[in-house]
Design a protein around this motif. Structure first.
Motif, PDB file in Angstrom:
ATOM      1  N   PRO A 140       1.487  12.918  42.120  1.00 34.17           N
ATOM      2  CA  PRO A 140       0.242  12.652  41.389  1.00 34.17           C
ATOM      3  C   PRO A 140      -0.806  13.742  41.632  1.00 34.17           C
ATOM      4  CG  PRO A 140       0.443  11.200  43.296  1.00 34.17           C
ATOM      5  CD  PRO A 140       1.746  11.907  43.164  1.00 34.17           C
ATOM      6  N   GLY A 141      -1.588  14.020  40.583  1.00 35.06           N
ATOM      7  CA  GLY A 141      -2.683  14.974  40.696  1.00 35.06           C
ATOM      8  C   GLY A 141      -2.276  16.426  40.557  1.00 35.06           C
ATOM      9  N   LEU A 142      -1.006  16.708  40.360  1.00 35.64           N
ATOM     10  CA  LEU A 142      -0.526  18.081  40.240  1.00 35.64           C
ATOM     11  C   LEU A 142       0.294  18.235  38.963  1.00 35.64           C
ATOM     12  CD1 LEU A 142       0.660  18.670  43.933  1.00 35.64           C
ATOM     13  CD2 LEU A 142      -1.484  19.463  42.895  1.00 35.64           C
ATOM     14  N   VAL A 143       0.268  19.447  38.415  1.00 39.74           N
ATOM     15  CA  VAL A 143       1.041  19.765  37.216  1.00 39.74           C
ATOM     16  C   VAL A 143       2.115  20.773  37.603  1.00 39.74           C
ATOM     17  CG1 VAL A 143       0.979  20.697  34.877  1.00 39.74           C
ATOM     18  CG2 VAL A 143      -0.957  19.350  35.738  1.00 39.74           C
ATOM     19  N   PHE A 144       3.352  20.492  37.193  1.00 41.12           N
ATOM     20  CA  PHE A 144       4.485  21.336  37.554  1.00 41.12           C
ATOM     21  C   PHE A 144       4.969  22.078  36.305  1.00 41.12           C
ATOM     22  CE2 PHE A 144       4.144  18.100  40.709  1.00 41.12           C
ATOM     23  CZ  PHE A 144       4.551  18.680  41.906  1.00 41.12           C
ATOM     24  N   HIS A 145       4.884  23.399  36.346  1.00 41.77           N
ATOM     25  CA  HIS A 145       5.294  24.252  35.234  1.00 41.77           C
ATOM     26  C   HIS A 145       6.627  24.915  35.580  1.00 41.77           C
ATOM     27  CE1 HIS A 145       1.148  24.059  33.566  1.00 41.77           C
ATOM     28  NE2 HIS A 145       0.794  24.059  34.846  1.00 41.77           N
ATOM     29  N   HIS A 146       7.525  24.972  34.596  1.00 42.71           N
ATOM     30  CA  HIS A 146       8.867  25.518  34.843  1.00 42.71           C
ATOM     31  C   HIS A 146       9.212  26.581  33.815  1.00 42.71           C
ATOM     32  CE1 HIS A 146      13.295  25.372  33.861  1.00 42.71           C
ATOM     33  NE2 HIS A 146      13.321  25.767  35.113  1.00 42.71           N
ATOM     34  N   ARG A 147       9.830  27.649  34.281  1.00 39.93           N
ATOM     35  CA  ARG A 147      10.418  28.632  33.374  1.00 39.93           C
ATOM     36  C   ARG A 147      11.706  29.164  33.994  1.00 39.93           C
ATOM     37  NH1 ARG A 147       9.521  34.397  33.755  1.00 39.93           N
ATOM     38  NH2 ARG A 147       8.551  34.969  35.731  1.00 39.93           N
ATOM     39  N   GLU A 148      12.601  29.626  33.131  1.00 41.72           N
ATOM     40  CA  GLU A 148      13.874  30.197  33.569  1.00 41.72           C
ATOM     41  C   GLU A 148      13.979  31.624  33.066  1.00 41.72           C
ATOM     42  OE1 GLU A 148      18.726  29.479  33.107  1.00 41.72           O
ATOM     43  OE2 GLU A 148      17.291  28.028  32.288  1.00 41.72           O
ATOM     44  N   ALA A 149      14.407  32.518  33.933  1.00 39.74           N
ATOM     45  CA  ALA A 149      14.582  33.921  33.562  1.00 39.74           C
ATOM     46  C   ALA A 149      15.806  34.465  34.279  1.00 39.74           C
ATOM     47  CB  ALA A 149      13.342  34.740  33.930  1.00 39.74           C
ATOM     48  N   ASP A 150      16.788  34.929  33.505  1.00 45.39           N
ATOM     49  CA  ASP A 150      18.017  35.513  34.063  1.00 45.39           C
ATOM     50  C   ASP A 150      18.718  34.566  35.029  1.00 45.39           C
ATOM     51  OD1 ASP A 150      17.602  37.876  32.633  1.00 45.39           O
ATOM     52  OD2 ASP A 150      16.336  38.702  34.219  1.00 45.39           O
ATOM     53  N   GLY A 151      18.711  33.279  34.698  1.00 46.04           N
ATOM     54  CA  GLY A 151      19.410  32.309  35.528  1.00 46.04           C
ATOM     55  C   GLY A 151      18.643  31.867  36.757  1.00 46.04           C
ATOM     56  N   GLU A 152      17.437  32.384  36.957  1.00 43.22           N
ATOM     57  CA  GLU A 152      16.616  31.976  38.090  1.00 43.22           C
ATOM     58  C   GLU A 152      15.496  31.069  37.591  1.00 43.22           C
ATOM     59  OE1 GLU A 152      17.287  35.541  41.254  1.00 43.22           O
ATOM     60  OE2 GLU A 152      15.563  35.753  39.919  1.00 43.22           O
ATOM     61  N   HIS A 153      15.186  30.048  38.381  1.00 40.95           N
ATOM     62  CA  HIS A 153      14.222  29.029  37.965  1.00 40.95           C
ATOM     63  C   HIS A 153      12.946  29.153  38.790  1.00 40.95           C
ATOM     64  CE1 HIS A 153      17.143  26.682  35.485  1.00 40.95           C
ATOM     65  NE2 HIS A 153      18.000  27.267  36.305  1.00 40.95           N
ATOM     66  N   TYR A 154      11.812  29.130  38.086  1.00 41.06           N
ATOM     67  CA  TYR A 154      10.497  29.237  38.714  1.00 41.06           C
ATOM     68  C   TYR A 154       9.729  27.950  38.445  1.00 41.06           C
ATOM     69  CZ  TYR A 154      11.578  34.247  38.724  1.00 41.06           C
ATOM     70  OH  TYR A 154      12.180  35.465  38.911  1.00 41.06           O
ATOM     71  N   VAL A 155       9.167  27.384  39.494  1.00 40.86           N
ATOM     72  CA  VAL A 155       8.340  26.189  39.360  1.00 40.86           C
ATOM     73  C   VAL A 155       6.968  26.510  39.952  1.00 40.86           C
ATOM     74  CG1 VAL A 155       8.040  23.760  39.958  1.00 40.86           C
ATOM     75  CG2 VAL A 155      10.338  24.653  39.480  1.00 40.86           C
ATOM     76  N   VAL A 163       3.132  25.190  40.687  1.00 40.41           N
ATOM     77  CA  VAL A 163       2.446  23.921  40.912  1.00 40.41           C
ATOM     78  C   VAL A 163       0.943  24.157  40.788  1.00 40.41           C
ATOM     79  CG1 VAL A 163       2.130  21.976  42.471  1.00 40.41           C
ATOM     80  CG2 VAL A 163       4.308  23.229  42.467  1.00 40.41           C
ATOM     81  N   GLU A 164       0.347  23.506  39.803  1.00 40.50           N
ATOM     82  CA  GLU A 164      -1.079  23.692  39.513  1.00 40.50           C
ATOM     83  C   GLU A 164      -1.885  22.478  39.962  1.00 40.50           C
ATOM     84  OE1 GLU A 164      -4.035  24.524  35.658  1.00 40.50           O
ATOM     85  OE2 GLU A 164      -1.910  23.993  35.371  1.00 40.50           O
ATOM     86  N   ASP A 165      -3.063  22.754  40.505  1.00 34.95           N
ATOM     87  CA  ASP A 165      -4.027  21.706  40.834  1.00 34.95           C
ATOM     88  C   ASP A 165      -5.149  21.795  39.804  1.00 34.95           C
ATOM     89  OD1 ASP A 165      -5.894  19.969  41.811  1.00 34.95           O
ATOM     90  OD2 ASP A 165      -5.876  20.743  43.864  1.00 34.95           O
TER      91      ASP A 165
END
Length: 276
Positions: free
Chosen positions: A115-130, A132-134
């Motif tokens: 709760p209270g946080l936003v999780f953004h995801h992207r994938e590039a060349d098979g690697e995953h980035y998450v 975390v925004e407040d």
């Protein structure tokens, strides 16, 4: 007596052996007898010889010791990042997250993991980035990247990732990284630890091991070798030793059956020697 003098006296010239013939030009200084080396030159020669011998012997002995002695153990839990550097990096990423046209701006939102946080995801060349925004503080709490492993073959690489995280000090110890790692495990990835860990990362892996199967592995010859659930501290300190958390749908038996997890390298080598 030289050949010219013998010829004038009517005596036959003595043939010169090939091995005694000089190859120097008649004008070369080396074609004439040279004076003996001075005392200083002899001293330099005597000093240089032992130094050269000692250098060669030292190199040979060092090479022999490297073959005989076991590899030096490294301290594995030794990663300490400066807080100021992390904060500056997160500020830059937060700006990119809200800059139209930037690759990070095109992230997709994940379901709320905390709760209270936003999780953004992207994938590039098979690697995953998450990321975390407040949103309440208009800042980035941190991020986790699930890297591919260059130490394993392509077939194994489809199922394993090595996570690395950076979180601001104010957000550490709040279970954010644990939630993100859990998201990766739920996707079916088996997570492999890095060569070195911070104390916080090591504690995180131990906490996750209470909910997920954890084993020790050795990365050798682009393969994962099973070392079991516990190993001696000296073995754990070696740089090719890692931990693996099994993702959803995976078991040790399935990893072995699909050829992704192999017997310990030492045991495999012993088996090969016995067959030979």
């Amino acid at each position: 007596m030289n050949t010219f003098a013998l010829h004038r006296r009517g005596l036959p010239a003595r043939p010169t052996l090939r091995s005694h013939r000089s190859s120097f030009s008649p004008r070369s200084a080396l074609a004439f007898p040279q004076p003996p080396p001075s005392g200083a030159a002899r001293a330099v020669g005597r000093a240089a010889w032992p130094a050269a011998v000692h250098s060669a012997l030292g190199t040979a002995i060092a090479a022999a010791l490297r073959r005989v002695l076991p590899p030096r153990m490294e301290l594995r839990i030794d990663v300490n990042r400066p807080d100021a550097g992390i904060e500056a990096e997160l500020d830059t990423l937060y700006g990119r997250l809200h800059t139209p046209g930037d690759p990070i701006h095109r992230c997709t939102r994940l379901p709320a993991l905390l709760p209270g946080l936003v999780f953004h995801h992207r994938e590039a060349d098979g690697e995953h980035y998450v990321y975390v925004e407040d949103p309440a503080r208009a800042r980035l709490a941190g991020y986790t990247v699930f890297n591919r492993l260059i130490e394993v073959d392509r077939r194994t690489n489809r199922h394993v990732r090595s996570p690395h995280s950076k979180y601001a000090p104010a957000y550490q110890g709040r279970g954010i990284a644990s939630a993100v790692y859990g998201w990766g495990l739920d996707r079916g990835f088996c997570l492999v630890s890095g060569a070195r860990q911070s104390e916080g990362a090591h504690a995180l892996w131990r906490a996750l091991a209470r909910r997920r199967p954890l084993r020790w592995i050795a990365l050798r010859a682009r393969r994962m070798h099973d070392l079991g659930v516990s190993i001696p501290p000296a073995r754990a300190a070696e740089l090719d030793t890692r931990m693996i958390l099994l993702g959803a749908g995976w078991s040790v038996a399935r990893l072995h059956a699909q050829g992704l997890l192999h017997p310990p390298a030492d045991a495999a080598n012993d088996a090969i020697r016995k067959r030979a």
